[in-house]
Scaffold this active site. Structure first.
Site, PDB file in Angstrom:
ATOM      1  N   ASN A  56     -10.092  -4.476   0.037  1.00  0.00           N
ATOM      2  CA  ASN A  56      -9.830  -3.966   1.380  1.00  0.00           C
ATOM      3  C   ASN A  56     -11.151  -3.615   2.048  1.00  0.00           C
ATOM      4  O   ASN A  56     -12.221  -3.827   1.487  1.00  0.00           O
ATOM      5  CB  ASN A  56      -8.893  -2.746   1.316  1.00  0.00           C
ATOM      6  CG  ASN A  56      -9.428  -1.664   0.415  1.00  0.00           C
ATOM      7  OD1 ASN A  56     -10.471  -1.082   0.671  1.00  0.00           O
ATOM      8  ND2 ASN A  56      -8.714  -1.399  -0.689  1.00  0.00           N
ATOM      9  N   CYS A 100      -9.833   9.907  -2.486  1.00  0.00           N
ATOM     10  CA  CYS A 100     -10.231   9.312  -1.214  1.00  0.00           C
ATOM     11  C   CYS A 100     -10.351   7.789  -1.292  1.00  0.00           C
ATOM     12  O   CYS A 100     -10.479   7.125  -0.277  1.00  0.00           O
ATOM     13  CB  CYS A 100     -11.564   9.926  -0.770  1.00  0.00           C
ATOM     14  SG  CYS A 100     -12.087   9.494   0.901  1.00  0.00           S
ATOM     15  N   PRO A 133      -1.109   1.400 -11.183  1.00  0.00           N
ATOM     16  CA  PRO A 133      -0.694   2.794 -11.349  1.00  0.00           C
ATOM     17  C   PRO A 133      -0.972   3.596 -10.078  1.00  0.00           C
ATOM     18  O   PRO A 133      -1.922   3.304  -9.344  1.00  0.00           O
ATOM     19  CB  PRO A 133      -1.575   3.294 -12.501  1.00  0.00           C
ATOM     20  CG  PRO A 133      -2.066   2.076 -13.191  1.00  0.00           C
ATOM     21  CD  PRO A 133      -2.154   1.007 -12.153  1.00  0.00           C
ATOM     22  N   ASP A 134      -0.159   4.587  -9.818  1.00  0.00           N
ATOM     23  CA  ASP A 134      -0.350   5.483  -8.678  1.00  0.00           C
ATOM     24  C   ASP A 134      -1.227   6.644  -9.166  1.00  0.00           C
ATOM     25  O   ASP A 134      -0.742   7.629  -9.726  1.00  0.00           O
ATOM     26  CB  ASP A 134       0.995   5.998  -8.176  1.00  0.00           C
ATOM     27  CG  ASP A 134       0.892   6.721  -6.853  1.00  0.00           C
ATOM     28  OD1 ASP A 134      -0.168   7.346  -6.610  1.00  0.00           O
ATOM     29  OD2 ASP A 134       1.844   6.670  -6.055  1.00  0.00           O
ATOM     30  N   ILE A 160      -3.114   9.068  -7.759  1.00  0.00           N
ATOM     31  CA  ILE A 160      -2.999  10.412  -7.196  1.00  0.00           C
ATOM     32  C   ILE A 160      -1.704  11.091  -7.650  1.00  0.00           C
ATOM     33  O   ILE A 160      -1.677  12.279  -7.955  1.00  0.00           O
ATOM     34  CB  ILE A 160      -3.101  10.378  -5.659  1.00  0.00           C
ATOM     35  CG1 ILE A 160      -3.359  11.780  -5.100  1.00  0.00           C
ATOM     36  CG2 ILE A 160      -1.898   9.767  -5.018  1.00  0.00           C
ATOM     37  CD1 ILE A 160      -4.776  12.210  -5.165  1.00  0.00           C
ATOM     38  N   PHE A 216      -5.337  11.151   0.450  1.00  0.00           N
ATOM     39  CA  PHE A 216      -5.626  10.574   1.758  1.00  0.00           C
ATOM     40  C   PHE A 216      -4.526   9.583   2.106  1.00  0.00           C
ATOM     41  O   PHE A 216      -3.965   8.927   1.224  1.00  0.00           O
ATOM     42  CB  PHE A 216      -6.980   9.864   1.753  1.00  0.00           C
ATOM     43  CG  PHE A 216      -8.147  10.772   2.064  1.00  0.00           C
ATOM     44  CD1 PHE A 216      -8.859  10.641   3.245  1.00  0.00           C
ATOM     45  CD2 PHE A 216      -8.521  11.761   1.171  1.00  0.00           C
ATOM     46  CE1 PHE A 216      -9.923  11.464   3.541  1.00  0.00           C
ATOM     47  CE2 PHE A 216      -9.581  12.603   1.445  1.00  0.00           C
ATOM     48  CZ  PHE A 216     -10.285  12.451   2.639  1.00  0.00           C
ATOM     49  N   LYS A 237       4.287  11.610   2.178  1.00  0.00           N
ATOM     50  CA  LYS A 237       3.455  11.366   0.996  1.00  0.00           C
ATOM     51  C   LYS A 237       3.074  12.682   0.327  1.00  0.00           C
ATOM     52  O   LYS A 237       3.048  12.776  -0.908  1.00  0.00           O
ATOM     53  CB  LYS A 237       2.195  10.590   1.409  1.00  0.00           C
ATOM     54  CG  LYS A 237       1.314  10.161   0.252  1.00  0.00           C
ATOM     55  CD  LYS A 237       0.176   9.262   0.733  1.00  0.00           C
ATOM     56  CE  LYS A 237      -0.690   8.775  -0.422  1.00  0.00           C
ATOM     57  NZ  LYS A 237      -1.783   7.888   0.041  1.00  0.00           N
ATOM     58  N   LYS A 284       4.641  12.811  -3.501  1.00  0.00           N
ATOM     59  CA  LYS A 284       3.694  12.694  -4.610  1.00  0.00           C
ATOM     60  C   LYS A 284       3.278  14.046  -5.174  1.00  0.00           C
ATOM     61  O   LYS A 284       2.487  14.104  -6.112  1.00  0.00           O
ATOM     62  CB  LYS A 284       2.469  11.892  -4.158  1.00  0.00           C
ATOM     63  CG  LYS A 284       2.829  10.470  -3.727  1.00  0.00           C
ATOM     64  CD  LYS A 284       1.647   9.556  -3.677  1.00  0.00           C
ATOM     65  CE  LYS A 284       2.081   8.129  -3.350  1.00  0.00           C
ATOM     66  NZ  LYS A 284       0.956   7.176  -3.417  1.00  0.00           N
TER      67      LYS A 284
END
Length: 428
Positions: free
Chosen positions: A225, A289, A322-323, A325, A342, A356, A360
């Site tokens: 990105n 971040c 994997p997530d 945060i 973020f 979010k 989370k």
């Protein structure tokens, strides 16, 4: 010109800084260094080598510093009273930016064939240096020996950074940006006595992720990105300037490591996940971040994927990463830090951010609209909405467009207010 980090002003105010400028294309950036230092309340005097004057005029730096620029060791008027010795004694610190390979070699061997090298020998002040040269020159064994010797002699190296170079090459050797040089000077003068004015008690350990991740498709292609890492690096620099112990888990970026920050380089989301889960249980504050890729290739091709004439499409199988945060936020209570996330969105900024935050299990979230031109990815400025948990629900703060260094100060200070006072330092 970028605004200054809030924590940098007091440590530099009133300091007398001698800026040496040698013959590199990056000499034009010296003008911004002078402006940043003057804005912070420094007295600045500039010494230029003969070659530096081919890239930027003494008049420019004189106008910005408000002081005559010295260019010659054999100036009869200045040397009537041994001016070079007086100037050497005057400085609280000497910083050379840019420093060419030639100048570095002269300093290592104690040469004094011009005003700048003579001042460096005559001054007992702390000395900092920002190398600037072609990537091949920087990598040359002779240069590497020289910079190692400078470090052994007590010089503090600032950078260099990596990236596009004026000659067309890409690699290490670029002079660090003026803001990074300014930050290194500010942190140099932030003594152990001054640091607790910002953070009192035990210095908290802060872990920050920054930059993009890259997910290989084959040996030459990857998914990624537009994240530059600038926001995460600004957060790390601000946290370190306040007195925190900072670990920065960084994806691939062309940025210099902030002074006093431990940097852990990673490339893929899985590598960042491993580093984050290793460091988070040791931290008081975790700030996610980084722009982590949501998906990676099910399996990267061993060889370059070839374009075929019998099909106009290519099908890739992606699997979810994997997530990071969410996993940090779900750590057991005795291992869990305060968690700040973020949210980079293009619509319904507040709605998606608050969702979010709750979904989370975060303590705070910083949301920014990446669809706004000139803000967010790759830019030096950003705007944000901050949401954080309180006993009665959530509170919020809108931060208008501003330099990322300034926004980083706001975010770090707000995040520190969420820390339990018994487990870490607090702002004074």
């Amino acid at each position: 010109m970028a605004s200054l980090p809030l924590s940098s002003l007091s440590s530099l105010a009133g300091k007398r800084l001698l800026l040496g400028v040698s013959a590199g294309i990056a000499a034009y950036k010296s003008a911004l260094i002078v402006r940043l230092l003057k804005q912070a309340g420094c007295e600045v005097r500039v010494v230029m080598t003969e070659g530096a004057q081919a890239f930027i005029t003494p008049l420019t730096l004189q106008a910005l510093s408000g002081e005559p620029v010295r260019t010659s060791l054999l100036d009869p008027e200045a040397e009537a009273g041994m001016g070079h010795i007086e100037l050497a004694r005057w400085a609280d610190a000497v910083v050379i930016a840019p420093a060419t390979a030639d100048l570095i070699a002269k300093l290592v061997h104690g040469m004094a064939d011009d005003l700048l090298t003579t001042l460096c020998l005559a001054s007992e002040a702390p000395k900092l240096i920002a190398p600037a040269m072609n990537q091949a020159m920087w990598r040359h064994p002779a240069t590497q020996r020289n910079v190692a010797q400078l470090a052994n002699d007590g010089w503090q190296l600032i950078g260099p950074a990596a990236g596009d170079q004026a000659c067309g090459d890409v690699g290490p050797g670029r002079m660090s940006e003026p803001e990074d040089i300014f930050s290194a000077l500010a942190q140099h003068f932030a003594s152990p006595i001054e640091a607790p004015k910002s953070i009192t008690g035990n210095a908290p350990h802060i872990v920050i992720t920054a930059g993009p991740t890259r997910e290989a498709l084959d040996p030459v292609r990857y998914l990624s990105n537009h994240s530059s890492g600038k926001m995460g690096y600004a957060l790390a620099a601000e946290a370190a300037a306040l007195g925190a112990r900072v670990s920065l888990i960084s994806g691939p970026v062309n940025l210099a490591t902030p002074h006093g920050v431990e940097r852990i380089d990673v490339e893929t989301a899985m590598q960042m996940h491993q580093a984050a889960l290793r460091l988070a249980p040791q931290a008081a504050l975790f700030i996610g971040c980084a722009a982590v890729a949501d998906y990676r290739a099910d399996s990267a091709a061993e060889h370059k994927i070839k374009k075929t004439d019998d099909s106009d499409t290519l099908t890739l199988t992606l699997v979810k990463n994997p997530d990071i945060i969410a996993e940090v936020a779900a750590l057991p209570a005795n291992q869990r830090p305060v968690v700040v996330g973020f949210a980079a969105e293009t619509q319904d900024l507040a709605g998606y951010a608050q969702d979010k935050l709750q979904r989370k299990g975060l303590d705070m979230i910083v949301a920014n609209d990446v669809s706004q031109q000139g803000l967010g990815f790759g830019s030096d400025e950003n705007a944000a909405l901050l949401f954080w948990r309180v006993t009665s629900g959530t509170e919020q703060l809108a931060a208008p467009p501003q330099p990322k260094t300034q926004l980083a100060a706001l975010i770090i200070r707000q995040a520190l207010t969420l820390l339990p006072t018994q487990s870490s330092g607090a702002l004074s």
